[in-house]
Design a protein around this motif. Structure first.
Motif, PDB file in Angstrom:
ATOM      1  N   GLY A  41     -32.471 -22.892 -71.839  1.00 12.14           N
ATOM      2  CA  GLY A  41     -32.175 -24.441 -71.563  1.00 12.14           C
ATOM      3  C   GLY A  41     -31.041 -24.560 -70.183  1.00 12.14           C
ATOM      4  O   GLY A  41     -30.533 -23.475 -69.727  1.00 12.14           O
ATOM      5  N   ALA A  65     -43.828 -17.270 -67.658  1.00 22.38           N
ATOM      6  CA  ALA A  65     -45.314 -17.515 -67.727  1.00 22.38           C
ATOM      7  C   ALA A  65     -45.633 -18.666 -66.454  1.00 22.38           C
ATOM      8  O   ALA A  65     -44.648 -19.063 -65.689  1.00 22.38           O
ATOM      9  CB  ALA A  65     -46.058 -18.100 -68.902  1.00 22.38           C
ATOM     10  N   GLU A 123     -45.403 -19.458 -60.471  1.00 16.50           N
ATOM     11  CA  GLU A 123     -44.420 -18.395 -60.340  1.00 16.50           C
ATOM     12  C   GLU A 123     -44.984 -17.222 -59.490  1.00 16.50           C
ATOM     13  O   GLU A 123     -45.874 -16.642 -59.629  1.00 16.50           O
ATOM     14  CB  GLU A 123     -43.940 -17.800 -61.553  1.00 16.50           C
ATOM     15  CG  GLU A 123     -43.243 -18.605 -62.626  1.00 16.50           C
ATOM     16  CD  GLU A 123     -41.878 -18.952 -62.512  1.00 16.50           C
ATOM     17  OE1 GLU A 123     -41.607 -18.139 -61.614  1.00 16.50           O
ATOM     18  OE2 GLU A 123     -41.136 -20.063 -63.060  1.00 16.50           O
ATOM     19  N   THR A 135     -34.716 -28.431 -62.906  1.00 22.19           N
ATOM     20  CA  THR A 135     -36.092 -28.706 -62.711  1.00 22.19           C
ATOM     21  C   THR A 135     -36.795 -28.042 -61.739  1.00 22.19           C
ATOM     22  O   THR A 135     -37.655 -28.393 -61.297  1.00 22.19           O
ATOM     23  CB  THR A 135     -36.412 -30.057 -63.088  1.00 22.19           C
ATOM     24  OG1 THR A 135     -35.708 -30.722 -62.014  1.00 22.19           O
ATOM     25  CG2 THR A 135     -36.415 -30.502 -64.441  1.00 22.19           C
TER      26      THR A 135
HETATM   27  P1  ATP Z   1     -35.873 -19.598 -64.162  1.00 23.86           P
HETATM   28  O1  ATP Z   1     -34.273 -19.714 -63.565  1.00 23.86           O
HETATM   29  O2  ATP Z   1     -36.012 -18.670 -65.430  1.00 23.86           O
HETATM   30  O3  ATP Z   1     -36.862 -19.405 -63.115  1.00 23.86           O
HETATM   31  P2  ATP Z   1     -35.599 -22.480 -63.909  1.00 23.86           P
HETATM   32  O4  ATP Z   1     -34.205 -22.632 -63.863  1.00 23.86           O
HETATM   33  O5  ATP Z   1     -36.597 -22.481 -62.668  1.00 23.86           O
HETATM   34  O6  ATP Z   1     -35.855 -21.027 -64.717  1.00 23.86           O
HETATM   35  P3  ATP Z   1     -35.867 -25.110 -65.204  1.00 23.86           P
HETATM   36  O7  ATP Z   1     -36.197 -25.741 -63.903  1.00 23.86           O
HETATM   37  O8  ATP Z   1     -34.287 -24.915 -65.513  1.00 23.86           O
HETATM   38  O9  ATP Z   1     -36.170 -23.458 -64.954  1.00 23.86           O
HETATM   39  O10 ATP Z   1     -36.635 -25.580 -66.453  1.00 23.86           O
HETATM   40  C1  ATP Z   1     -36.032 -25.610 -67.750  1.00 23.86           C
HETATM   41  C2  ATP Z   1     -36.409 -24.573 -68.641  1.00 23.86           C
HETATM   42  O11 ATP Z   1     -37.678 -24.127 -68.726  1.00 23.86           O
HETATM   43  C3  ATP Z   1     -35.528 -23.200 -68.126  1.00 23.86           C
HETATM   44  O12 ATP Z   1     -34.446 -23.294 -68.622  1.00 23.86           O
HETATM   45  C4  ATP Z   1     -36.298 -22.140 -69.015  1.00 23.86           C
HETATM   46  O13 ATP Z   1     -35.989 -21.956 -70.430  1.00 23.86           O
HETATM   47  C5  ATP Z   1     -37.890 -22.975 -69.066  1.00 23.86           C
HETATM   48  N1  ATP Z   1     -38.774 -22.145 -68.045  1.00 23.86           N
HETATM   49  C6  ATP Z   1     -38.647 -22.214 -66.504  1.00 23.86           C
HETATM   50  N2  ATP Z   1     -39.570 -21.422 -65.946  1.00 23.86           N
HETATM   51  C7  ATP Z   1     -40.375 -20.909 -66.899  1.00 23.86           C
HETATM   52  C8  ATP Z   1     -41.587 -19.936 -66.820  1.00 23.86           C
HETATM   53  N3  ATP Z   1     -41.927 -19.646 -65.627  1.00 23.86           N
HETATM   54  N4  ATP Z   1     -42.055 -19.620 -68.152  1.00 23.86           N
HETATM   55  C9  ATP Z   1     -41.301 -20.055 -69.456  1.00 23.86           C
HETATM   56  N5  ATP Z   1     -40.275 -20.691 -69.341  1.00 23.86           N
HETATM   57  C10 ATP Z   1     -39.752 -21.275 -68.234  1.00 23.86           C
END
Ligand code: ATP
Ligand code: MG
Ligand code: MG
Ligand code: MG
Length: 570
Positions: free
Chosen positions: A414, A152, A142, A242
């Protein structure tokens, strides 16, 4: 658990690098410790909560018919090359190589790995539908890890993937998983909302995010005042749940150069905004002579890099004529969404409004796809798709026509998504259908941020003394706090008896049996850790045949007769 053999690890001071309440309380309650940016150790108390969340998630996944498996964290580059994401994913993907110089990545998500497995294991339509999940460590580099385990770099995700004969079957499983997600958040005891999420370039209307409502959330959610309509106000990010991005389209490979007039207009605009409040511009302008005009460009600005970005992005402007999503333009420019700071890819304004002739074009064929800020006609375009929501403000008419919109902050816990054939086609995952014909397998994917849920639950449940856990995920259900246990045989006997009997019944109970601990300090710890129920047992009460009980959220404690307590608990 006996406190004397446990690591309570509570802290009085609020760590000053923790800005959100969940991060502060997780450190203070001895749940986590930071190892490095975005990397955390889960101490025993934190891990107890994490495991409880995992357990609920597993039970509901099992119940929804998903089969648990476990895939490797380290994934070979070849699979990502097949899907196209080795090039597309950007710097969030941590790439490593082994001693033989083979490329790998740390998995941020597992579409490639599972698609590879399925294309080898599943040959006939008779084996479908199939649905698999895992609870596993993910790594995403990130750009701005923050808020502790909420964003994280290494975190625990439950990810599930489903495979189907046709779109109807995918829809059916999607609905079942949607229901399972609702049950998960209900069981955990969270105030959550399923909301429409962007489907980006993958298309379709089938993506939902699950948001825990909290002020510290990083997303804006628009709610209708009259209906159940709710949607993420995020710009069309073209990101699957994802984290994958759309491939740049062919027409976006073409590069055009803006003319002097357009460059001047952009420069002027950027200079007029010294506070850097505008992060992203959509430019309607003109190309240099000899190139096809008009031109649409995206100009991105980092927090402190106005000058470089301005020059760089302007020289790399993409072809306008197809009016591809801003996301694709961004990709053609080599920009990564994550690099845009907390506001994400927000379209803030348009410069060179003189290019009014473009308005007709945009409002015609592509009216459903686009909506630009800062021009009069933009606001008139119907808010018919989620992408259009990026410009809404509270009070706007809801896209479903019912009521007006209210905007609240949400934490994405989620995300479920109908991927369709995106991966199965790229990686050639097919089955033989009833007629013996090869058919590409439609897919769904379903993510839950297991470790993020722990933090999100705290954002909704705390007070001045600490965390107030919902019963379902509390590290301990009950604390027994003795007064002078080392001096009083009677107190010790009562506490030990209660402790052993409750343990035998499978209750998670913490016995505060440190001989020297002061009552006030023990009670403060129990409150900070957020244990939902506690009992104080002392000589004075026992003489009267009572113990003191207090629920974590109760204002006052109450006395219970020992016999009555035992009836309730044992
Ligand atoms: P965000 O918009 O917060 O970056 P994302 O849309 O990139 O999340 P997804 O790819 O949809 O995340 O992943 C499924 C789930 O994993 C998310 O809904 C979130 O709850 C969790 N998640 C994603 N990135 C992180 C992270 N850096 N730390 C903790 N949990 C995460
Ligand atoms: Mg998501
Ligand atoms: Mg992300
Ligand atoms: Mg997201």
């Amino acid at each position: 658990m006996r406190a004397s053999r446990y690591l309570i690890a509570t802290q009085k001071e609020t760590p000053n690098d923790a800005v959100v309440i969940s991060h502060q309380l997780m450190l203070r309650a001895g749940m986590i410790r930071r190892l490095s940016s975005g990397l955390y150790t889960w101490l025993p108390t934190g891990l107890r909560v994490l495991r409880k969340v995992e357990r609920i998630v597993r039970e509901e996944m099992d119940c929804a018919g998903s089969l648990e498996m476990l895939m490797p964290v380290v994934q070979p580059a070849e699979l990502w090359e097949e899907s196209g994401r080795w090039q597309q994913y950007g710097p969030e993907l941590l790439r490593i190589s082994d001693r033989h110089n083979n490329d790998f990545c740390l998995g941020p998500t597992h579409e490639e790995v599972i698609t590879d497995l399925i294309r080898n294991e599943i040959k006939s339509y008779k084996q479908l539908p199939a649905n698999f999940y895992q609870v596993q460590t993910k790594f995403r580099d990130e750009i701005r890890p923050r808020f502790g385990v909420m964003r994280a770099r290494e975190f625990t995700m439950k990810d599930a993937y489903s495979f189907h004969v046709d779109a109807d079957s995918l829809q059916e499983t999607y609905d079942i998983m949607h229901g399972a997600y609702c049950r998960i958040f209900e069981r955990i005891g969270l105030d959550y909302r399923p909301v429409l999420a962007d489907t980006g370039s993958i298309g379709g209307s089938s993506s939902h995010e699950f948001h825990v409502l909290a002020q510290s959330g990083e997303d804006d959610i628009a709610f209708s005042s009259k209906s159940r309509y709710a949607a993420n106000v995020e710009l069309a990010e073209a990101v699957a749940p994802t984290g994958e991005r759309a491939a740049p389209s062919q027409e976006m490979q073409e590069v055009h150069t803006p003319n002097q007039k357009t460059i001047a207009a952009v420069s002027e605009f950027l200079q007029s905004d010294p506070a850097h409040s505008v992060k992203t511009l959509i430019v309607l302008g003109e190309c240099e002579e000899g190139e096809s005009a008009p031109l649409v460009a995206l100009v991105l600005r980092g927090d402190h890099e106005l000058n470089e970005l301005k020059a760089e992005k302007l020289s790399g402007i993409a072809s306008p004529l197809q009016f591809a999503p801003e996301q694709r333009i961004a990709e053609a420019l080599g920009c990564h969404i994550g690099s845009l700071g907390p506001v994400g890819m927000k379209v803030e304004t348009i410069v060179d409004r003189s290019a009014a002739h473009l308005a007709d074009f945009i409002c015609g064929a592509n009216r459903d796809d686009y909506h630009y800020t800062g021009v009069n006609w933009g606001r008139d375009v119907a808010l018919s798709r989620i992408e259009d929501l990026r410009n809404v403000v509270a009070g706007d008419i809801s896209p479903d026509g019912q009521g007006t919109l209210e905007i609240k902050r949400g934490i994405e816990v989620g995300h479920i998504f109908q991927l369709g054939e995106k991966y199965s086609r790229a990686m050639n995952a097919t089955v033989l259908d009833e007629n013996g014909k090869e058919q590409v397998i439609p897919m769904g994917c379903y993510g839950i941020g297991v470790s993020r849920i722990v933090a999100a639950a705290i954002e909704q449940n705390y007070d001045d003394s600490g965390i107030i856990w919902p019963d379902a995920i509390a590290p301990f259900q009950l604390a027994i706090v003795p007064i002078n246990m080392h001096k009083s045989d009677l107190v010790r006997e009562k506490c030990e008896h209660l402790y052993e009997s409750l343990r035998a019944k499978g209750v998670d109970v913490l016995l505060m049996d440190e001989p020297k601990a002061r009552l006030g300090a023990m009670l403060a710890d129990v409150e900070l850790i957020g244990i939902p129920h506690r009992i104080v047992i002392g000589d004075r009460g026992l003489e009267k045949g009572v113990v003191e009980y207090k629920g974590r959220a109760d204002a006052e404690s109450q006395e219970f007769a020992v016999s009555q307590l035992e009836d309730v608990l044992l």
